[in-house]
Design a protein around this motif. Structure first.
Motif, PDB file in Angstrom:
ATOM      1  N   PHE A  76       4.976  -2.326   6.693  1.00 12.34           N
ATOM      2  CA  PHE A  76       4.981  -2.036   5.262  1.00 12.34           C
ATOM      3  C   PHE A  76       3.576  -1.720   4.782  1.00 12.34           C
ATOM      4  O   PHE A  76       2.593  -2.263   5.276  1.00 12.34           O
ATOM      5  CB  PHE A  76       5.535  -3.227   4.469  1.00 12.34           C
ATOM      6  CG  PHE A  76       7.028  -3.199   4.356  1.00 12.34           C
ATOM      7  CD1 PHE A  76       7.645  -2.761   3.202  1.00 12.34           C
ATOM      8  CD2 PHE A  76       7.813  -3.580   5.420  1.00 12.34           C
ATOM      9  CE1 PHE A  76       9.016  -2.700   3.109  1.00 12.34           C
ATOM     10  CE2 PHE A  76       9.190  -3.530   5.341  1.00 12.34           C
ATOM     11  CZ  PHE A  76       9.794  -3.092   4.183  1.00 12.34           C
ATOM     12  N   GLU A  77       3.515  -0.840   3.789  1.00 13.87           N
ATOM     13  CA  GLU A  77       2.252  -0.490   3.152  1.00 13.87           C
ATOM     14  C   GLU A  77       2.142  -1.270   1.852  1.00 13.87           C
ATOM     15  O   GLU A  77       3.135  -1.771   1.323  1.00 13.87           O
ATOM     16  CB  GLU A  77       2.219   1.011   2.861  1.00 13.87           C
ATOM     17  CG  GLU A  77       2.383   1.868   4.102  1.00 13.87           C
ATOM     18  CD  GLU A  77       2.641   3.332   3.766  1.00 13.87           C
ATOM     19  OE1 GLU A  77       2.588   3.706   2.579  1.00 13.87           O
ATOM     20  OE2 GLU A  77       2.908   4.088   4.707  1.00 13.87           O
ATOM     21  N   SER A  78       0.955  -1.353   1.309  1.00 16.68           N
ATOM     22  CA  SER A  78       0.755  -2.068   0.040  1.00 16.68           C
ATOM     23  C   SER A  78       1.542  -1.408  -1.095  1.00 16.68           C
ATOM     24  O   SER A  78       1.896  -2.047  -2.074  1.00 16.68           O
ATOM     25  CB  SER A  78      -0.727  -2.142  -0.305  1.00 16.68           C
ATOM     26  OG  SER A  78      -1.264  -0.835  -0.401  1.00 16.68           O
ATOM     27  N   GLY A  80       4.543  -0.552  -0.958  1.00 11.30           N
ATOM     28  CA  GLY A  80       5.928  -0.997  -0.895  1.00 11.30           C
ATOM     29  C   GLY A  80       6.790  -0.152   0.016  1.00 11.30           C
ATOM     30  O   GLY A  80       7.936  -0.486   0.271  1.00 11.30           O
ATOM     31  N   GLY A  82       8.137   1.067   3.484  1.00 11.41           N
ATOM     32  CA  GLY A  82       8.116   0.400   4.772  1.00 11.41           C
ATOM     33  C   GLY A  82       9.370   0.617   5.576  1.00 11.41           C
ATOM     34  O   GLY A  82      10.328   1.244   5.128  1.00 11.41           O
ATOM     35  N   ARG A 140       3.052  -6.269   4.724  1.00  9.65           N
ATOM     36  CA  ARG A 140       2.493  -5.698   3.496  1.00  9.65           C
ATOM     37  C   ARG A 140       1.140  -6.332   3.171  1.00  9.65           C
ATOM     38  O   ARG A 140       0.213  -5.640   2.738  1.00  9.65           O
ATOM     39  CB  ARG A 140       3.461  -5.898   2.340  1.00  9.65           C
ATOM     40  CG  ARG A 140       3.027  -5.145   1.085  1.00  9.65           C
ATOM     41  CD  ARG A 140       4.099  -5.061   0.060  1.00  9.65           C
ATOM     42  NE  ARG A 140       4.289  -6.345  -0.592  1.00  9.65           N
ATOM     43  CZ  ARG A 140       5.099  -6.533  -1.624  1.00  9.65           C
ATOM     44  NH1 ARG A 140       5.828  -5.547  -2.100  1.00  9.65           N
ATOM     45  NH2 ARG A 140       5.223  -7.717  -2.169  1.00  9.65           N
TER      46      ARG A 140
END
Length: 168
Positions: A76-78, A80, A82, A140
């Protein structure tokens, strides 16, 4: 300093369903859900039967014990966005759960289901969803993929077992 107060306990489902049993919660009953299946004219069938056999069968707790270990990979990326790779039988239920848990729209999440062996009730969202949510949250936070794999010992200790049943 800790003070302990012993509480009454019941360790048998049949005893726990009695009206005078200690309550698990403040509700009126310990019975969370009652299922009953009826098909056909049972009384008519009994009246025509030469012999009627009734018995109560008891099972113990069992593990579905799938061939592969219980595991998932989340990336996941920051933002959101993913993806999750998990051996679950309900990818849309898992996507919905992770969406709620992370507070992101469902369309930001892609769930991939590898080839599954037998399910036996152990690969639904209830059994594997929390592990996937934890992996997604950690991914995340750290910005890298996270893989969680339970050992068989961990699965037997902390995994979801099928509950014991009394069947009449």
């Amino acid at each position: 300093k800790v003070e302990y107060a012993p509480l009454p306990a019941v360790f048998d489902a049949s005893e726990a369903m009695r009206p005078d049993a200690p309550k698990v919660h403040d509700s009126a009953s310990n019975i969370g859900r009652h299922l009953s299946y009826n098909r056909g004219d049972i009384n008519g069938g009994f009246s025509q039967a030469d012999l009627i056999f009734e018995e109560t069968f008891r099972t113990h707790r069992v593990s579905p014990a799938a061939i592969e270990p219980v595991c998932c990979i989340a990336q996941f990326e920051s933002s959101g966005m993913g993806q999750i790779w998990a051996g679950v039988s309900d990818i849309f239920g898992l996507r919905r759960l992770v969406s709620v848990y992370l507070g992101v729209p469902e369309n930001n999440i892609r769930v991939f289901q590898p080839v599954l062996g037998g399910c036996f009730g152990g690969k639904n969202v209830a059994t594997r969803g929390s592990m996937c949510c934890i992996a997604a949250l950690l991914s995340r936070i750290v910005g890298k993929p996270v893989k969680i794999v339970n050992s068989w010992q961990e699965e037997m200790f902390a995994g979801r077992l099928r509950l014991a049943m009394d069947i009449r």
